[in-house]
Design a protein around this motif. Structure first.
Motif, PDB file in Angstrom:
ATOM      1  N   HIS A  68      -0.467 -14.812  52.147  1.00 35.22           N
ATOM      2  CA  HIS A  68      -0.679 -14.779  50.695  1.00 35.22           C
ATOM      3  C   HIS A  68      -0.054 -16.012  50.036  1.00 35.22           C
ATOM      4  N   LEU A  69       1.189 -16.293  50.390  1.00 39.21           N
ATOM      5  CA  LEU A  69       1.872 -17.451  49.809  1.00 39.21           C
ATOM      6  C   LEU A  69       1.165 -18.748  50.163  1.00 39.21           C
ATOM      7  N   LEU A  70       0.695 -18.863  51.392  1.00 38.38           N
ATOM      8  CA  LEU A  70      -0.034 -20.068  51.795  1.00 38.38           C
ATOM      9  C   LEU A  70      -1.331 -20.226  51.005  1.00 38.38           C
ATOM     10  N   ILE A  71      -2.067 -19.144  50.866  1.00 37.09           N
ATOM     11  CA  ILE A  71      -3.345 -19.218  50.154  1.00 37.09           C
ATOM     12  C   ILE A  71      -3.126 -19.531  48.681  1.00 37.09           C
ATOM     13  N   VAL A  72      -2.187 -18.853  48.060  1.00 39.27           N
ATOM     14  CA  VAL A  72      -1.944 -19.059  46.628  1.00 39.27           C
ATOM     15  C   VAL A  72      -1.438 -20.470  46.352  1.00 39.27           C
ATOM     16  N   ARG A  73      -0.569 -20.969  47.210  1.00 45.10           N
ATOM     17  CA  ARG A  73       0.046 -22.274  46.938  1.00 45.10           C
ATOM     18  C   ARG A  73      -0.709 -23.465  47.501  1.00 45.10           C
ATOM     19  N   PHE A  74      -1.291 -23.325  48.687  1.00 40.90           N
ATOM     20  CA  PHE A  74      -1.817 -24.508  49.364  1.00 40.90           C
ATOM     21  C   PHE A  74      -3.324 -24.535  49.537  1.00 40.90           C
ATOM     22  N   THR A  75      -3.968 -23.408  49.608  1.00 39.60           N
ATOM     23  CA  THR A  75      -5.414 -23.416  49.825  1.00 39.60           C
ATOM     24  C   THR A  75      -6.137 -22.501  48.830  1.00 39.60           C
ATOM     25  N   PRO A  76      -5.922 -22.698  47.534  1.00 37.91           N
ATOM     26  CA  PRO A  76      -6.546 -21.799  46.559  1.00 37.91           C
ATOM     27  C   PRO A  76      -8.071 -21.934  46.508  1.00 37.91           C
TER      28      PRO A  76
END
Length: 148
Positions: free
Chosen positions: A58-66
């Motif tokens: 979740h953190l990766l998607i929200v921050r780096f690959t939206p």
């Protein structure tokens, strides 16, 4: 994108999520009642491990690959759950995976979270949503949205 979802799951999608979550609870509950405390802890550790994995995702998607495609993202998001379930079929890993999915589905139904149900726990914790679709429920959500 992240933040509040553009729409919420409507009644039919919520009912299906809830019913499937309750069904999975009925599947894992007897296992939890029959295993030793060690077996119980192992199964809960698998569920916690998946929870931590999806929090990180979740953190990766929200921050780096939206801008990741929502359907491709859904396939990538559901893949680890499916792998744990299939590889551990009939054992503690599969029970832990179904426990995680049960909680996610029921939480998604209660909160009216649209999209990928495996991301409902992180969405609850962080108050942000990913934009990932759900291969099973998003078509229902989209149809309900069009009907209203």
């Amino acid at each position: 994108m992240s933040g509040s979802p553009k729409y919420q799951a409507r009644m039919l999608g919520r009912i299906f999520r809830f019913c499937l979550g309750v069904y999975f609870v009925t599947e894992v509950w007897p296992v939890f009642m029959e295993v030793s405390s060690e077996g119980l802890l192992i199964r809960l550790a698998w569920a916690l491990g998946l929870t931590l994995f999806y929090i990180a995702m979740h953190l990766l998607i929200v921050r780096f690959t939206p801008n990741i495609d929502r359907v491709v993202g859904a396939i990538l998001a559901f893949g680890p759950f499916l792998a744990v379930f299939l590889i551990g079929y009939g054992g503690p890993a599969a029970t832990g995976a179904l426990t995680f999915l049960s909680v996610s589905l029921i939480l998604a139904a209660i909160r009216a979270d649209p999209g990928c149900e495996v991301m409902s726990i992180p969405a609850t914790i962080f108050g942000t949503h990913t934009h990932l679709a759900c291969l099973l429920f998003s078509p229902i959500d989209w149809c309900e949205k069009k009907m209203h």
